[in-house]
Design an enzyme around this catalytic site. Structure first.
Site, short mmCIF file in Angstrom:
data_model
loop_
_atom_site.label_atom_id
_atom_site.label_comp_id
_atom_site.label_asym_id
_atom_site.label_seq_id
_atom_site.Cartn_x
_atom_site.Cartn_y
_atom_site.Cartn_z
N GLY A 92 -8.11 -4.18 9.47
CA GLY A 92 -9.17 -4.69 8.60
C GLY A 92 -8.94 -6.12 8.16
O GLY A 92 -9.86 -6.79 7.68
N ARG A 122 0.68 2.04 15.83
CA ARG A 122 1.01 2.96 14.73
C ARG A 122 0.75 4.41 15.15
O ARG A 122 0.00 4.64 16.11
CB ARG A 122 0.08 2.64 13.53
CG ARG A 122 0.20 1.22 13.06
CD ARG A 122 -1.16 0.64 12.62
NE ARG A 122 -1.04 -0.81 12.43
CZ ARG A 122 -0.68 -1.39 11.30
NH1 ARG A 122 -0.48 -0.64 10.23
NH2 ARG A 122 -0.54 -2.69 11.22
N ARG A 134 3.04 -12.49 11.50
CA ARG A 134 4.11 -11.53 11.73
C ARG A 134 4.24 -11.22 13.22
O ARG A 134 3.31 -11.43 14.00
CB ARG A 134 3.97 -10.28 10.87
CG ARG A 134 2.61 -9.67 10.82
CD ARG A 134 2.60 -8.47 9.87
NE ARG A 134 1.46 -7.62 10.22
CZ ARG A 134 1.17 -6.49 9.64
NH1 ARG A 134 1.93 -6.03 8.69
NH2 ARG A 134 0.12 -5.76 10.02
N ASP A 183 -0.93 5.53 9.07
CA ASP A 183 -1.35 4.25 9.68
C ASP A 183 -0.34 3.14 9.39
O ASP A 183 -0.48 2.04 9.93
CB ASP A 183 -2.75 3.84 9.19
CG ASP A 183 -2.86 3.82 7.68
OD1 ASP A 183 -2.64 4.87 7.06
OD2 ASP A 183 -3.15 2.75 7.12
N ASN A 184 0.65 3.44 8.58
CA ASN A 184 1.71 2.44 8.33
C ASN A 184 3.01 2.84 9.00
O ASN A 184 4.07 2.29 8.68
CB ASN A 184 1.94 2.28 6.82
CG ASN A 184 0.76 1.61 6.13
OD1 ASN A 184 -0.05 0.93 6.78
ND2 ASN A 184 0.63 1.80 4.84
#
Ligand code: AMP
Ligand code: MG
Length: 492
Positions: free
Chosen positions: A103, A190, A183, A259-260
């Site tokens: 997002g 994921r 990053r 999702d992390n």
């Protein structure tokens, strides 16, 4: 300001070493949407990490780096980059959340040396839902510093090249300014990517994703009779080892939604994370987590729960629930083996004795009873191993009898070790400098006043956290009283 596809860069001097290869993008349009980053107004450098620059072949401090500053803020494109935002789904706080996706992150591409470069906070994507696509300065500085701190501690993590800031305003609980973190990781895939294609019944895409991950990152699975089972087992083991390292380091992630969770077992998506000050197994670092689902002591259990979500997503490929459960069972052994090995290293034990677990359990119970400062305890113990002076160590405890009794047992146990090596190895295992919340907060406050020296200084300490850096002793002490009032939530 508009985005330029033919940027005014001097590729020869700046990005001559940056070559792209087809990576995630080769999966095709079911996996992502092409998306240009949204320009950030008049960007400036907030922090830069040359160690990550070296991985990418980029000189962050070169005089002509301003072209890089633009590209890494979303204002121009690096030559050859074809940015995209990927789609994934996930379970948030134990509840199925449906489709999520990048997002506010955009993948610039993958370098020929295998590093994906991603901008976080670079504007709206088709997956932004109610969000604005942006990230605020404070959370960007925290992610930047912690990525590199984790790496230096030997804890697998995504890396961070830089943070760029802007006066562009972003509304959170109050008005803040926007920033972008660049990053870097071998992959940002994921658990939620797998859950997405399983939940939407896109089985060919699910298989394609699993095959891609196996071929690129787990090729050993191809040599087994059941590559998808082997993949699940490998991810379970890597995740277990990551959890053991988090626990031993006193690291609390704060938002362990599926999702992390990285398919490579990396620490991913830094939000309300915290390194423990006082050792408290019940500690909850995320103010948006009132029930403590992601409390420090629950992290291994939550990781195991998340792995079950991944297993469910892979079931159409594995086709046998018992095999999937057997693969997940690898978690327990991998976790306890790694935890024991990591605590042995922290205690300076090169050899293994059966009673080590008792000694570790007794110590952790004592630390928990007293909420002893976790980083200072371990560093002090490393000095105690060298000089045998119990004073500074026992001063950390109220129950003198308990710590002294434990120290007698510990010294007895050390007698079977090579005493010339113990303290040195402990001082390279138990860091002097830890990214405690208040240290991050001080650097953030300075940065808000446009003084970025605190970010860069802290980065230097965290990149070499085992060195003494005597001039920065004050940053290795107990947290000040005001640290207790720092409240960090999901808002970022
Ligand atoms: P996180 O809690 O940061 O892991 O984010 C969960 C989901 O919300 C992901 O799909 C993120 O991309 C999305 N998200 C978080 N913050 C924003 C934002 N400010 N704008 C758009 N999407 C966001
Ligand atoms: Mg996330």
């Amino acid at each position: 300001m508009s985005i330029t596809c033919e940027p005014d860069l001097n590729p020869a001097s700046l990005t001559s070493n940056l070559h792209w290869q087809d990576g995630f993008a080769s999966l095709g349009p079911d996996f992502y949407t092409r998306q240009l980053p949204q320009p950030l107004g008049q960007p400036y450098w907030v922090g830069r990490c040359q160690a990550v620059g070296d991985l990418l072949g980029l000189d962050a401090f070169a005089p002509e780096a301003d072209a890089l500053l633009d590209a890494l803020s979303g204002n121009s494109l690096l030559p050859g980059s074809q940015p995209l935002a990927s789609v994934y789904s996930g379970h948030q706080f134990g509840v199925w959340a449906g489709q999520l996706g990048d997002g506010r992150a955009i993948l610039l591409g993958e370098t020929s040396s295998g590093w994906e470069i991603q901008l976080k906070g670079s504007g709206l994507t088709p997956y932004s839902r109610m969000g604005d696509g942006r990230a605020v300065l404070r959370s960007s500085i925290r992610e930047f510093l912690c990525s590199e701190a984790m790496h230096a501690l030997g804890i697998p993590s995504t890396r961070a090249f830089c943070v760029t800031g802007s006066e562009d305003r972003v509304l959170r609980e109050s008005i803040e300014t926007a920033a972008v973190v660049t990053r870097v990781a071998p992959s940002f895939i994921r658990f939620g990517h797998f859950e997405h294609f399983a939940s939407t019944g896109q089985l060919p895409q699910l298989r394609q994703l699993a095959d891609f991950v196996i071929e690129r990152y787990y090729p050993g699975c191809l040599e087994t009779s059941q590559p998808y089972v082997a993949l699940l087992e490998q991810v379970a083991q890597r995740t277990a080892r990551l959890m053991a390292k988090w626990q031993a380091a006193g690291f609390c992630h704060g938002v362990m939604n599926t999702d992390n969770m990285s398919i490579l077992g990396l620490t991913l998506d830094y939000g309300p994370f915290q390194f423990l000050d006082g050792y408290d197994p019940d500690h909850i670092c995320n103010h948006s987590d009132p029930h403590g689902r992601y409390a420090y002591k629950r992290q291994p259990g939550v990781a195991y729960w998340n792995l079950h979500c991944l297993a469910r997503a892979l079931l159409p490929l594995i086709e046998d629930q018992d095999l999937a459960l057997a693969a997940l069972a690898a978690f327990q052994q991998a976790f306890s083996d790694e935890l024991l090995a990591t605590y042995r290293a922290k205690l300076g034990f090169a050899c293994e004795q059966a009673k080590d677990t008792d000694l570790i359990d007794q110590l952790l119970q004592l630390l928990a009873r007293e909420h002893t400062d976790y980083p200072i305890f371990w560093r002090s113990l490393s000095h105690f191993a060298a000089d045998g002076k119990a004073g500074p160590l026992s001063a950390l405890f109220v129950d003198q009898n308990a710590i002294n009794t434990w120290l007698v047992q510990y010294q007895h146990r050390l007698s079977v070790e090579d005493s010339s090596l113990v303290s040195q190895s402990m001082l390279r295992t138990n860091p002097k400098f830890v990214l405690r919340n208040h240290l991050g907060e001080m650097a953030i406050r300075q940065a808000r006043d446009h003084d970025y020296s605190g970010v860069q200084t802290l980065l230097g300490l965290l990149e070499n956290p085992f060195d003494e850096h005597l001039e920065h002793d004050s940053l290795a002490g107990l947290p000040p009283d005001w640290a207790a009032s720092i409240a960090i939530s999901c808002s970022s």
